[in-house]
Design a protein around this motif. Structure first.
Motif: not given
Length: 112
Positions: A88-112
């Motif tokens: 399964d693949i989840e895409i989650v969008m949320r506001p970036h923590r630091k205002a004024g900085e661009p957002g980022r893309i992260t990938f976190k695989p879940v351990a089986a």
């Protein structure tokens, strides 16, 4: 013998950004997906021929892909390949923590 001082720097967590390559977030995402594909193929004991047939590419194309030649593949297509392995693949969008900085893309695989 001459001693040379070696300088070390802490990485950002994205080797592609650290190397100054274009689109570092996309490269990190794609490389993470390919690494997960490689893990799943190995975990299931599949040959490249069987794995390629399963995900719908030729064996030479899969070989290139697993060696890091994934520029011709979109992140979406690579994610679809993961779903063939019952992932399964989840895409989650949320506001970036630091205002004024661009957002980022992260990938976190879940351990089986």
């Amino acid at each position: 013998m001459t001693k040379h001082k070696i300088e070390a720097y802490e990485g950002s967590g994205n080797i592609f950004a650290d190397l100054g390559l274009p689109n570092p977030e996309e490269r990190l995402l794609k490389s993470s997906i390919v690494a997960e594909l490689h893990r799943l193929i190995r975990e299931r004991g599949l040959t490249q021929v069987k794995a390629a047939k399963l995900i719908g590419v030729s064996q030479p194309d899969l070989s290139h892909l697993l060696r890091g030649d994934y520029d011709d593949y979109s992140a979406e297509r690579l994610m679809k390949m993961l779903t063939v392995f019952e992932q399964d693949i989840e895409i989650v969008m949320r506001p970036h923590r630091k205002a004024g900085e661009p957002g980022r893309i992260t990938f976190k695989p879940v351990a089986a």
